[in-house]
Design an enzyme around this catalytic site. Structure first.
Site, PDB file in Angstrom:
ATOM      1  N   LYS A 269       0.848  -1.195   0.000  1.00 16.53           N
ATOM      2  CA  LYS A 269       0.000   0.000   0.000  1.00 16.53           C
ATOM      3  C   LYS A 269       0.882   1.242   0.000  1.00 16.53           C
ATOM      4  CE  LYS A 269      -3.648   2.461   2.407  1.00 16.53           C
ATOM      5  NZ  LYS A 269      -4.799   2.383   3.295  1.00 16.53           N
TER       6      LYS A 269
ATOM      7  N   LYS B 124      -2.122  -1.547  -3.843  1.00 16.15           N
ATOM      8  CA  LYS B 124      -3.012  -0.384  -3.787  1.00 16.15           C
ATOM      9  C   LYS B 124      -2.192   0.894  -3.864  1.00 16.15           C
ATOM     10  CE  LYS B 124      -6.184   1.786  -0.616  1.00 16.15           C
ATOM     11  NZ  LYS B 124      -6.504   1.970   0.747  1.00 16.15           N
TER      12      LYS B 124
HETATM   13  N1  LIG Z   1      -6.679   3.137   5.873  1.00 16.85           N
HETATM   14  C1  LIG Z   1      -7.882   3.435   5.367  1.00 16.85           C
HETATM   15  C2  LIG Z   1      -8.111   3.209   3.927  1.00 16.85           C
HETATM   16  N2  LIG Z   1      -8.626   2.049   3.456  1.00 16.85           N
HETATM   17  C3  LIG Z   1      -8.820   2.192   2.107  1.00 16.85           C
HETATM   18  C4  LIG Z   1      -8.393   3.465   1.738  1.00 16.85           C
HETATM   19  C5  LIG Z   1      -8.442   4.084   0.376  1.00 16.85           C
HETATM   20  C6  LIG Z   1      -9.470   3.523  -0.575  1.00 16.85           C
HETATM   21  C7  LIG Z   1      -9.764   4.385  -1.757  1.00 16.85           C
HETATM   22  O1  LIG Z   1      -9.144   5.442  -1.981  1.00 16.85           O
HETATM   23  O2  LIG Z   1     -10.671   4.009  -2.501  1.00 16.85           O
HETATM   24  C8  LIG Z   1      -7.915   4.100   2.863  1.00 16.85           C
HETATM   25  C9  LIG Z   1      -7.438   5.518   2.866  1.00 16.85           C
HETATM   26  C10 LIG Z   1      -6.095   5.839   3.315  1.00 16.85           C
HETATM   27  O3  LIG Z   1      -5.238   4.988   3.525  1.00 16.85           O
HETATM   28  O4  LIG Z   1      -5.893   7.033   3.524  1.00 16.85           O
END
Ligand SMILES: NCc1[nH]cc(CCC(=O)O)c1CC(=O)O
Length: 332
Positions: A202, A256
């Site tokens: 991520k 991601k």
């Molecule tokens: N930790 C929370 C989380 N879980 C999924 C997303 C993003 C999903 C998306 O942008 O569709 C996020 C946001 C972040 O890390 O700030």
């Protein structure tokens, strides 16, 4: 790959492209409803739907409407939904206690879908940001996101989700050691069949902006997430995180964001062979929707092509806000 083609005109690639039946025969990958995970936003109230301004076509749904949406997703053949709560600001604290409240919005939604007997896998998000007064995924002490104390909170949060009936836990927080700690707690509490899909690769991305609006975290967030999410320039570090999470007991791993990180999808699948997913995140969704609404691209075709790209890149599935729309097209 060995090059074994005869030169032109013995080889003409256009022969196998000339008509649909042969194109169908030589197609190398496929896109099916079984490849889709649908991320959904849940809000308080009943019979409540709230549009998310930066994600046209996406709505937050109260639990009763979410149950109906889950029922429709199941009937379309979508294997899983992933629940994200919009938390009332009054429930956000510095220690994020609401995160492991057995009756928080997310856990109520899980139970309601389970009690309705809907045959769909329920995935959750494990991170403190929806419950955190300062919008971070971890507990903040003296301006520092503290790792080990956050992991203890995440374990409590994951256990509460498993108790509520979640099938797939999705730690998205990027703290170190959380997969092993959550896995050990699940084993100890007899949740031996609860799966973990680690948000392993991520990245610290600007593509999450609209999501933070959807869950109401953008106002609260102070600073950025660069001390825990991966630098977008670091591929090898991401691979090491994936390997670490698999060794700690993740069943599935995720890359991601999605399209800008297809190289990571391919490398993760080739290197580890584990079930591999990509998250086509909110900013990617918003870009496609915005261009489509302006008439600049054919939204439906771009949507399908973007999802095919994940399959070509080696992903077993994709988390996408387009899931129900795609499923309807694929089921035609
Ligand atoms: N930790 C929370 C989380 N879980 C999924 C997303 C993003 C999903 C998306 O942008 O569709 C996020 C946001 C972040 O890390 O700030």
């Amino acid at each position: 790959m060995t090059v074994n083609q005869a030169p032109f005109p013995l080889t003409r690639f256009r022969r196998t492209r000339a008509a649909a039946p042969i194109r169908n025969l030589v197609r190398e990958s496929s896109l099916s409803v079984h490849d889709l995970i649908w991320p959904v936003f849940v809000c308080a109230g009943s019979n409540e739907r709230q549009a998310v301004a930066s994600m046209p076509g996406v709505e937050r749904l109260s639990v009763d409407l979410l149950v109906e949406a889950a029922r429709e997703a199941a009937s379309l053949g979508i294997p899983a939904i992933c629940i994200f709560p919009y938390t009332d600001p009054s429930l956000k604290t510095e220690l994020c206690e609401e995160a492991w409240n057995p009756d928080n919005l997310s856990n109520r939604a899980i139970r309601a879908i389970r009690e309705a007997g809907i045959e769909i896998a329920i995935m959750t998000d494990i991170a403190l940001d929806p419950y955190n007064a300062n919008g971070h995924d971890g507990i903040v002490r003296d301006g520092v996101i503290v790792n080990d104390e956050t992991v203890e909170a995440l374990v409590k949060m994951g256990l509460a989700q498993a108790e509520a009936g979640a099938d797939i836990l999705g730690p998205s927080d990027m703290m170190d050691g959380r997969i092993g700690a959550i896995r050990a707690a699940l084993e100890a509490e007899n949740h031996t069949n609860v799966t973990i899909m680690s948000y392993a690769a991520k990245f610290a991305s600007a593509f999450y902006g609209p999501f933070r609006d959807a869950v109401g975290a953008s106002g609260a967030l102070k600073g950025d997430k660069k001390t825990y999410q991966i630098d977008p320039l670091n591929a090898r570090e991401a691979l090491r995180c994936v390997e670490r999470d698999l060794r700690e007991g993740a069943d599935m791993v995720m890359v991601k964001p999605g399209l800008p990180y297809l190289d990571m999808c391919r490398q993760v699948k080739d290197r580890f062979g584990a079930p591999t997913y990509a998250y086509q995140v909110s900013g990617e969704y918003a870009m496609i929707q915005a261009a489509a609404q302006n008439g600049w691209i054919d939204g439906e075709k771009v949507m399908l092509e973007s999802l095919m790209a994940f399959r070509r890149a080696g992903c077993d599935g994709v988390l996408t806000y387009f899931a129900p729309r795609v499923a309807k097209i694929l089921n035609q």
